[in-house]
Structure formats: C-alpha cells, structure tokens
Enzyme design. Structure first.
Site, mmCIF file in Angstrom:
data_model
loop_
_atom_site.group_PDB
_atom_site.id
_atom_site.type_symbol
_atom_site.label_atom_id
_atom_site.label_comp_id
_atom_site.label_asym_id
_atom_site.label_seq_id
_atom_site.Cartn_x
_atom_site.Cartn_y
_atom_site.Cartn_z
ATOM 1 N N GLU A 37 0.818 -1.210 0.000
ATOM 2 C CA GLU A 37 0.000 0.000 0.000
ATOM 3 C C GLU A 37 0.858 1.268 0.000
ATOM 4 O O GLU A 37 0.497 2.264 -0.627
ATOM 5 C CB GLU A 37 -0.968 0.002 1.179
ATOM 6 C CG GLU A 37 -2.119 -0.985 1.017
ATOM 7 C CD GLU A 37 -2.961 -0.722 -0.228
ATOM 8 O OE1 GLU A 37 -2.961 0.414 -0.729
ATOM 9 O OE2 GLU A 37 -3.614 -1.667 -0.709
ATOM 10 N N ASP A 65 -9.517 6.105 -2.654
ATOM 11 C CA ASP A 65 -8.349 6.623 -3.362
ATOM 12 C C ASP A 65 -8.830 7.381 -4.599
ATOM 13 O O ASP A 65 -10.028 7.615 -4.780
ATOM 14 C CB ASP A 65 -7.412 5.473 -3.742
ATOM 15 C CG ASP A 65 -7.981 4.644 -4.879
ATOM 16 O OD1 ASP A 65 -9.220 4.609 -5.020
ATOM 17 O OD2 ASP A 65 -7.198 4.046 -5.636
ATOM 18 N N TYR A 81 -6.589 6.864 3.520
ATOM 19 C CA TYR A 81 -6.749 5.831 2.499
ATOM 20 C C TYR A 81 -5.965 4.570 2.870
ATOM 21 O O TYR A 81 -6.513 3.459 2.882
ATOM 22 C CB TYR A 81 -6.291 6.304 1.105
ATOM 23 C CG TYR A 81 -5.988 5.102 0.261
ATOM 24 C CD1 TYR A 81 -7.031 4.333 -0.242
ATOM 25 C CD2 TYR A 81 -4.681 4.650 0.076
ATOM 26 C CE1 TYR A 81 -6.775 3.156 -0.922
ATOM 27 C CE2 TYR A 81 -4.424 3.481 -0.595
ATOM 28 C CZ TYR A 81 -5.476 2.741 -1.091
ATOM 29 O OH TYR A 81 -5.220 1.569 -1.739
#
Length: 390
Positions: free
Chosen positions: A80, A181, A163
């Site tokens: 991520e 996102d 996010y």
DNA sequence: TAGCCGTGGCT
DNA sequence: TAGCCAAGGCT
C-alpha cells in the site's frame, strides 16, 4: 461572478436532476452554462444492485497481483505504501524484491536508511521510504513488532493516511472501512454525476463521494470490495477513455465518463546537463557520482551524476527526458574529464556499488541508457536516445 | 488548505 | 513530442 449550482443531495431527495452551473466568463463576460451528465439520474442508485454487479464483475475480472497472494499485514502494508501515487506495473517490479530484502518488519527496522532508500530507488516519493522505515522502527520499539490491526492505530503511523489505513485494515484485517483513493473518487463522481471544473465545488463533491463510498461499502467483505472499487477505476473507469461498454455499472451511471475536472497547472521545460566521467581501475570501470545534500528539499542524500554546463562543444553521449513534478527536464549527458564542483561529496563507484546506492531516477535512467546497471533491462523507452556509444 | 514530493508508461 | 497522471500524505 454569478454562479448557480444545483447539486443532488443524498439526504433530502430520492430524485436527482442534471446538475448545471451558470456563470460569467471572467475574460469575455459571456454567460456560460455547464451541463453535467449525459443521462439524468431520476432515482437514488440501487445500492444492493450496484454491490451485486461489482462483486460479480470483480470475481470475473480480478487481476492476480503479488500482494493479493498474501495475508501478511506487513506485506500488505508495504504494497500500500508503494502503491501511493504509483502505478501497479511499477510496484510489481519492486514489491517482491523489497520483501526479499526486508522480509519482516524487524528486518526493515534493523536496516540503515541508505539501504532502504537504495531498495526504493526509482520508485519516487522517497519520503515514503523514510516514513515507512521510521514506522517500522516504531512498530518494533513500541508494539513488539506487531503491525497495528485496526484503522485507528494504523492511521497513527508515519506515511499512513486515511486511504492507506483503510486499505490495510480492510484487506488484512477485514475491518469495514471504505478505502477512498483517486480511483474510487473518480468512479463515484462519475456514477453520481458530480463533476465540476470549479475547485471549491470539486472539494464538496469529494466529501460527498467519501460518504457515498461508505454507504456503498460491502460490509461482509470490505477488503475485496475496496479492491473491486479501485480495480474498476484502474481498469474500466479510466481517467481518459473510460471503457463504459464493459462497465458493470453502465446502466446506473449518470455520466458515462463525461466528467469535467479541475485543470492542472501547466508544465514547464528546463534544459539541464550532466557529466559522465568514467575511469578504469583495478576494481573495474568506475563512474563519478555525487551525493545530494541532506538539506535538499528534493531527494536529499541520494546519489546522482555531477552537473555539467548546458552549453558544450560536441554532441552529448545521451539525451534524456525526465519530468519531475511540474518541470520537464531535457537532459544532455556529456563525457567529461573535469571534476565536479567542490563542496559536494563525490565518489568513484563501480557498477556493483552503484546498484547498492540510493540513485535518483534520472541517474538510474542514464546509467541504464549507457548500458550500466546489469540487473536491469536496457532502457528501451523513447525518453532516452543514444547519440553514440561510449 | 494548497503546495510539495518522483517516476514511467501511455497517448 | 510533450502532456497526463497514478492504490496519497504531510505540512
């Protein structure tokens, strides 16, 4: 400036009208009417139907990605962070190598910053790597090496915003939080017909989109749902040229991709030159590199080719195009014997050493173009043109 | 809050 | 060729 905006309001009405804005063009004085949406939304979208449609689409179309083959929260965290503002294809090239080098949060915490940056070199946004490294040390020092298992604790980590915390919490731990996102924003804005070229209106729409994403969230399978939303944006609801013909939400979409957006600042072009100095030594061929100062705002502590005068006699060895943020650099690389300006740390490095240094992306690109960096394929893109062999 | 932080592939 | 912009976060 007169501006009237009719914006659908989820809480007040089951009915949506086509949004329009009326304004006065500040240059010409003409009245301007902006219509948004090819189709009018008459009814509140059928949330259950949308969920079913996207679930079925994702089951069919989901891409096999390296980080989808693991349940290790640390590995998902790494993915991520790498994926922040970075294309999936670029992350695929680096993800597994990074995990081989730093397979656990302990190994990452134990590494030096330069080692981490070297492994990150070429991915860009190097502050991500520094913050990830710092967060790994925090996790080891304060939590016994256990990655936080919920949104609230995750979002406290350096480099983990709303996010990323939502993505890790939902994917690794099944927490029902919507990960919003850029993909999800675009998908929801288009679905609902919330488009505007006005920055303030756009911000208001984004807030609505977050609420909508939360309403849509499939709480029974939040990790898959979040990934499905992002996947739809990344592969179907593209920023330009959306593939509406294969979209599971085509029938429900207010805009079919006709989506006005805030205009970005124009890029400017800057000419730049770099020096290519090599020598043979007992250790093999070496090239001169310099280290950027620790106080630089951009890429501090990273290594690059020395600067060179932009006006030189003769043809450069190589021409490279390299954009950094809003600046388009046109870079000429010249062979030279002259030492770099004093005041910066400079070093002769072998090919092997170069691969272990945190190189800037431009320097990697040039070294690739010159046939160095054996671990990478020769640069085949159009951004490098070889003028002549060394 | 808006500006800043990188890079590469696509068009 | 050169613009666009991506699984954002920080200050």
């Amino acid at each position: 400036m007169l501006e009237l905006t009719v914006t659908p309001d989820l809480s007040d009405s089951e009915t949506y009208e086509r949004k329009s804005a009326v304004g006065i063009d500040s240059d010409t004085g003409d009245a301007v009417v902006t219509m948004v949406g090819k189709a009018e939304r008459k009814m509140k979208p059928d949330l259950a139907g949308l969920r079913r449609g996207l679930r079925e689409w994702f089951a069919r179309e989901r891409r096999e990605l390296p980080w989808r083959a693991t349940t290790d929260p640390y590995a998902i965290w790494i993915s991520e962070i790498m994926l922040q503002q970075t294309r999936v294809a670029a992350v695929i090239e680096r993800y597994e190598g990074f995990l081989r080098r730093f397979p656990t949060v302990e190994s990452l915490a134990a590494a030096g910053e330069a080692e981490v940056l070297a492994e990150w070199s070429g991915l860009g946004y190097y502050r991500r790597a520094r913050m990830l490294h710092g967060a790994a040390r925090m996790v080891c020092a304060e939590r016994g090496g256990r990655v936080p298992d919920g949104f609230a604790a995750l979002v406290e980590l350096p480099g983990v915003g709303r996010y990323t915390a939502a993505a890790i919490a939902s994917i690794a731990f099944g927490e029902p939080v919507a990960a919003v996102d850029g993909n999800v924003e675009r998908v929801v804005l288009r679905l609902m017909g919330w488009g505007s070229e006005d920055a303030a209106t756009h911000r208001a729409h984004l807030r609505q989109a977050v609420e909508m994403a939360d309403e849509l969230l499939d709480r029974a399978a939040p990790g898959d749902w979040n990934q499905a939303m992002m996947e739809l944006g990344a592969t179907v609801c593209l920023p330009r040229g959306p593939r509406c013909e294969v979209c599971p939400w085509l029938a429900d979409c207010a805009t079919r991709g006709e989506h006005p957006a805030v205009k970005r600042a124009a890029m400017r072009t800057v000419e730049m030159a770099r020096a290519w100095m090599t020598r043979g030594s007992r250790r093999g061929e070496e090239v001169m590199l310099v280290e950027r100062g620790a106080a630089e705002t951009v890429m501090p502590g990273m290594w690059e080719l020395p600067e060179a005068p932009t006006q030189q006699d003769g043809e450069p060895l190589l021409r490279v195009r390299h954009a950094i943020m809003q600046v388009n650099y046109r870079v000429a690389v010249y062979a030279t014997d002259r030492a770099p300006a004093s005041g910066c740390a400079s070093r002769w490095v072998t090919l092997d050493e170069a691969e272990r240094l945190p190189l800037t992306g431009l320097t990697r690109k040039v070294m690739r173009g010159m046939g160095w960096l054996a671990s990478e394929k020769p640069q085949a893109g159009r951004s490098v043109s070889r003028i002549q062999a060394q």
